[in-house]
Motif scaffolding. Structure first.
Motif, PDB file in Angstrom:
ATOM      1  N   GLN A 102       0.825  -1.204   0.000  1.00  0.00           N
ATOM      2  CA  GLN A 102       0.000   0.000   0.000  1.00  0.00           C
ATOM      3  C   GLN A 102       0.864   1.262   0.000  1.00  0.00           C
ATOM      4  N   VAL A 103       1.929   1.222   0.799  1.00  0.00           N
ATOM      5  CA  VAL A 103       2.852   2.357   0.849  1.00  0.00           C
ATOM      6  C   VAL A 103       3.534   2.541  -0.507  1.00  0.00           C
ATOM      7  N   LEU A 104       3.963   1.432  -1.101  1.00  0.00           N
ATOM      8  CA  LEU A 104       4.654   1.495  -2.391  1.00  0.00           C
ATOM      9  C   LEU A 104       3.764   2.100  -3.468  1.00  0.00           C
ATOM     10  N   CYS A 167      -1.508 -23.419   0.155  1.00  0.00           N
ATOM     11  CA  CYS A 167      -0.576 -22.426  -0.402  1.00  0.00           C
ATOM     12  C   CYS A 167      -1.144 -21.784  -1.667  1.00  0.00           C
ATOM     13  N   VAL A 168      -1.981 -22.502  -2.405  1.00  0.00           N
ATOM     14  CA  VAL A 168      -2.628 -21.921  -3.584  1.00  0.00           C
ATOM     15  C   VAL A 168      -3.609 -20.833  -3.149  1.00  0.00           C
ATOM     16  N   SER A 169      -4.345 -21.094  -2.083  1.00  0.00           N
ATOM     17  CA  SER A 169      -5.267 -20.086  -1.544  1.00  0.00           C
ATOM     18  C   SER A 169      -4.503 -18.872  -1.045  1.00  0.00           C
ATOM     19  N   ARG A 170      -3.330 -19.114  -0.463  1.00  0.00           N
ATOM     20  CA  ARG A 170      -2.484 -18.005   0.012  1.00  0.00           C
ATOM     21  C   ARG A 170      -2.025 -17.142  -1.155  1.00  0.00           C
ATOM     22  N   PHE A 171      -1.628 -17.771  -2.253  1.00  0.00           N
ATOM     23  CA  PHE A 171      -1.228 -17.043  -3.464  1.00  0.00           C
ATOM     24  C   PHE A 171      -2.389 -16.199  -3.978  1.00  0.00           C
ATOM     25  N   GLN A 172      -3.561 -16.793  -4.053  1.00  0.00           N
ATOM     26  CA  GLN A 172      -4.735 -16.068  -4.528  1.00  0.00           C
ATOM     27  C   GLN A 172      -5.065 -14.879  -3.623  1.00  0.00           C
ATOM     28  N   GLU A 173      -4.894 -15.090  -2.339  1.00  0.00           N
ATOM     29  CA  GLU A 173      -5.184 -14.030  -1.369  1.00  0.00           C
ATOM     30  C   GLU A 173      -4.314 -12.805  -1.639  1.00  0.00           C
ATOM     31  N   PHE A 174      -3.023 -13.044  -1.868  1.00  0.00           N
ATOM     32  CA  PHE A 174      -2.143 -11.901  -2.129  1.00  0.00           C
ATOM     33  C   PHE A 174      -2.476 -11.229  -3.460  1.00  0.00           C
ATOM     34  N   VAL A 175      -2.680 -12.024  -4.501  1.00  0.00           N
ATOM     35  CA  VAL A 175      -2.974 -11.443  -5.815  1.00  0.00           C
ATOM     36  C   VAL A 175      -4.258 -10.622  -5.766  1.00  0.00           C
ATOM     37  N   GLU A 180      -6.616  -5.204  -5.782  1.00  0.00           N
ATOM     38  CA  GLU A 180      -7.527  -4.229  -5.178  1.00  0.00           C
ATOM     39  C   GLU A 180      -6.780  -2.950  -4.808  1.00  0.00           C
ATOM     40  N   VAL A 181      -5.601  -3.102  -4.223  1.00  0.00           N
ATOM     41  CA  VAL A 181      -4.798  -1.945  -3.808  1.00  0.00           C
ATOM     42  C   VAL A 181      -4.339  -1.128  -5.005  1.00  0.00           C
ATOM     43  N   SER A 182      -4.008  -1.804  -6.098  1.00  0.00           N
ATOM     44  CA  SER A 182      -3.398  -1.122  -7.250  1.00  0.00           C
ATOM     45  C   SER A 182      -4.378  -0.874  -8.388  1.00  0.00           C
ATOM     46  N   HIS A 187       1.588   3.052 -12.128  1.00  0.00           N
ATOM     47  CA  HIS A 187       2.967   2.559 -12.229  1.00  0.00           C
ATOM     48  C   HIS A 187       3.094   1.299 -11.369  1.00  0.00           C
ATOM     49  N   ARG A 188       3.032   0.135 -11.995  1.00  0.00           N
ATOM     50  CA  ARG A 188       3.003  -1.125 -11.256  1.00  0.00           C
ATOM     51  C   ARG A 188       4.098  -2.093 -11.693  1.00  0.00           C
ATOM     52  N   ALA A 189       5.234  -1.565 -12.111  1.00  0.00           N
ATOM     53  CA  ALA A 189       6.329  -2.436 -12.556  1.00  0.00           C
ATOM     54  C   ALA A 189       6.787  -3.360 -11.431  1.00  0.00           C
ATOM     55  N   GLU A 190       6.929  -2.812 -10.208  1.00  0.00           N
ATOM     56  CA  GLU A 190       7.378  -3.631  -9.073  1.00  0.00           C
ATOM     57  C   GLU A 190       6.356  -4.718  -8.741  1.00  0.00           C
ATOM     58  N   LEU A 191       5.092  -4.357  -8.802  1.00  0.00           N
ATOM     59  CA  LEU A 191       4.037  -5.332  -8.505  1.00  0.00           C
ATOM     60  C   LEU A 191       4.000  -6.431  -9.553  1.00  0.00           C
ATOM     61  N   ASP A 192       4.156  -6.081 -10.823  1.00  0.00           N
ATOM     62  CA  ASP A 192       4.157  -7.088 -11.890  1.00  0.00           C
ATOM     63  C   ASP A 192       5.280  -8.095 -11.682  1.00  0.00           C
ATOM     64  N   LYS A 193       6.473  -7.596 -11.351  1.00  0.00           N
ATOM     65  CA  LYS A 193       7.612  -8.500 -11.100  1.00  0.00           C
ATOM     66  C   LYS A 193       7.326  -9.399  -9.895  1.00  0.00           C
ATOM     67  N   ALA A 194       6.709  -8.830  -8.866  1.00  0.00           N
ATOM     68  CA  ALA A 194       6.405  -9.611  -7.666  1.00  0.00           C
ATOM     69  C   ALA A 194       5.391 -10.712  -7.965  1.00  0.00           C
ATOM     70  N   GLN A 195       4.353 -10.391  -8.719  1.00  0.00           N
ATOM     71  CA  GLN A 195       3.332 -11.392  -9.040  1.00  0.00           C
ATOM     72  C   GLN A 195       3.915 -12.527  -9.880  1.00  0.00           C
ATOM     73  N   LEU A 196       4.819 -12.208 -10.780  1.00  0.00           N
ATOM     74  CA  LEU A 196       5.470 -13.254 -11.581  1.00  0.00           C
ATOM     75  C   LEU A 196       6.330 -14.157 -10.696  1.00  0.00           C
ATOM     76  N   ARG A 197       7.062 -13.554  -9.746  1.00  0.00           N
ATOM     77  CA  ARG A 197       7.877 -14.350  -8.818  1.00  0.00           C
ATOM     78  C   ARG A 197       6.996 -15.293  -8.005  1.00  0.00           C
ATOM     79  N   LEU A 198       5.892 -14.773  -7.513  1.00  0.00           N
ATOM     80  CA  LEU A 198       4.997 -15.582  -6.690  1.00  0.00           C
ATOM     81  C   LEU A 198       4.344 -16.698  -7.508  1.00  0.00           C
ATOM     82  N   ALA A 199       3.989 -16.393  -8.753  1.00  0.00           N
ATOM     83  CA  ALA A 199       3.387 -17.422  -9.612  1.00  0.00           C
ATOM     84  C   ALA A 199       4.369 -18.563  -9.850  1.00  0.00           C
ATOM     85  N   SER A 200       5.630 -18.228 -10.092  1.00  0.00           N
ATOM     86  CA  SER A 200       6.650 -19.270 -10.281  1.00  0.00           C
ATOM     87  C   SER A 200       6.802 -20.107  -9.015  1.00  0.00           C
TER      88      SER A 200
END
Length: 387
Positions: A102-104, A167-175, A180-182, A187-200
């Motif tokens: 949220q801060v980011l 853990c799949v539910s946990r992934f969905q929870e964050f996404v 919702e936050v974004s 400007h969501r470059a950092e978030l896009d990279k984070a979501q890709l890392r989490l998906a992997s």
């Protein structure tokens, strides 16, 4: 809450810093005379290429000096601002789960908004918030690293019988939270990279957890969980995860095929083994018309195998298979009709392959299976309603 507070703080900071900078420029007449700058104790950078001095000595050089003077004065006036913002950032991270995101988002929009502003005064605030943004990015990356590790090291439930992994539910929870936050973030470059890392990480976790539990069918767990993720990503429509959505669909399809193949041999197990042997002989170079002279694959042996699979027994075996699949597939994914249809298609294909091998290798012997394609279609269509 963190995001709203940050947005309010940033909205109030910008006009405050802008008005203070304008006051300094007007009150001290910054940029009008170099003597005034020296009187304020401002060190002015005069490292300007000599060839530019004749053209810029009464213009751009003074603009540079004016900005440097006002920035230094603002830094002294607002000397406590950056430490306070950094402390507030730490509080937000501790008070609210994933507050760093949220801060980011709030800081990114503000910093990039200031950069693109037509105002002449935001250079000081842009520099200050840029420093805080670097810390926010660092905190966010640490948070994502921790979450990735949590997903990759997740343990399967003690009495796992299939279904969606925690853990799949946990992934969905964050996404879901991050989207919702974004939702208005530019400007969501950092978030896009984070979501890709989490998906992997979650894809890797599904594979390891499914393989580690010997009490459930690995392909069933993989199929259900990748199906679940694919449906989730279809509903969310997140551009940076399009490749992961396609991968989830492909992996679901692959494991469904393996799952179907694993259970398909049960109703026609002896026939399957017999004709696998026939195909092996053909692959070794035995001629089709000579297969029936092989002792293990003679006409008499084929008759014995066919007698073990009368139509009524095949139907009963299919009913048992359906109950077993129904027991272990999780109802929330509603994959049973899909799997059962795939079973039917593969079963018909296998039956037709058996019929073809009989025609090729036992031509003229008058040998045929005890059931037809129409019989099989009837078995499959009647089973779901009778169970």
């Amino acid at each position: 809450v963190s995001q709203q507070v940050w947005e309010q703080v940033l909205r109030e900071l910008q006009p405050l810093c802008t008005s203070e900078q304008q006051f300094l420029q007007e009150f001290f007449r910054l940029g009008h005379d170099s003597v005034e700058l020296q009187a304020l104790g401002v060190k002015v950078n005069t490292n300007v290429p000599s060839q530019l001095i004749p053209d810029l000595s009464h213009g751009l050089v003074w603009v540079f000096r004016q900005e440097e003077a006002s920035t230094q004065l603002l830094s002294e006036i607002f000397s406590c601002l950056e430490p306070e913002l950094r402390a507030f950032l730490d509080v937000c991270n501790k008070v609210q789960p994933w507050g760093c995101l949220q801060v980011l988002v709030a800081l990114s929009d503000s910093v990039f908004g200031i950069r693109g502003s037509s105002s002449a005064a935001p250079s000081f605030l842009h520099s200050l918030l840029g420093n805080v943004l670097l810390l926010a990015k660092s905190n966010f990356n640490k948070c994502i690293g921790t979450l990735c590790k949590e997903l990759e090291e997740a343990k399967a439930p003690g009495r796992m019988r299939g279904g969606i992994l925690p853990c799949v539910s946990r992934f969905q929870e964050f996404v879901a939270f991050s989207e919702e936050v974004s939702r208005t973030c530019q400007h969501r470059a950092e978030l896009d990279k984070a979501q890709l890392r989490l998906a992997s990480s979650i894809f890797s976790s599904i594979s390891s957890l499914a393989s580690a539990n010997l009490r459930v069918n690995t392909d069933m767990v993989m199929m259900e969980n990748f199906h679940h993720i694919h449906n989730f990503l279809c509903r969310r429509n997140i551009p940076c995860l399009e490749s992961k959505k396609r991968e989830a669909k492909q992996r679901c399809r692959e494991h469904m095929e393996k799952y179907v193949t694993t259970y398909l041999g049960q109703p026609l197990e002896r026939l399957k083994h017999f004709f696998e042997g026939v195909k092996a002989r053909l692959a070794q170079g035995v001629k089709e018309e000579e297969v029936s002279f092989q002792l293990a694959y003679s006409k008499q042996e084929l008759h014995k195998v066919i007698e073990k699979h009368p139509g009524r027994e095949v139907q009963r075996a299919l009913e048992t298979l359906y109950r077993k699949i129904h027991k272990y597939l999780s109802p929330e994914e509603n994959l049973l009709p899909v799997v059962w249809k795939a079973m039917e298609q593969e079963f018909i294909r296998q039956y037709q392959e058996f019929e073809e091998l009989i025609q090729r290798c036992y031509a003229g012997a008058g040998i045929a299976l005890d059931f037809t394609t129409e019989d099989l279609l009837s078995y499959f269509s009647s089973i779901p309603t009778s169970n």
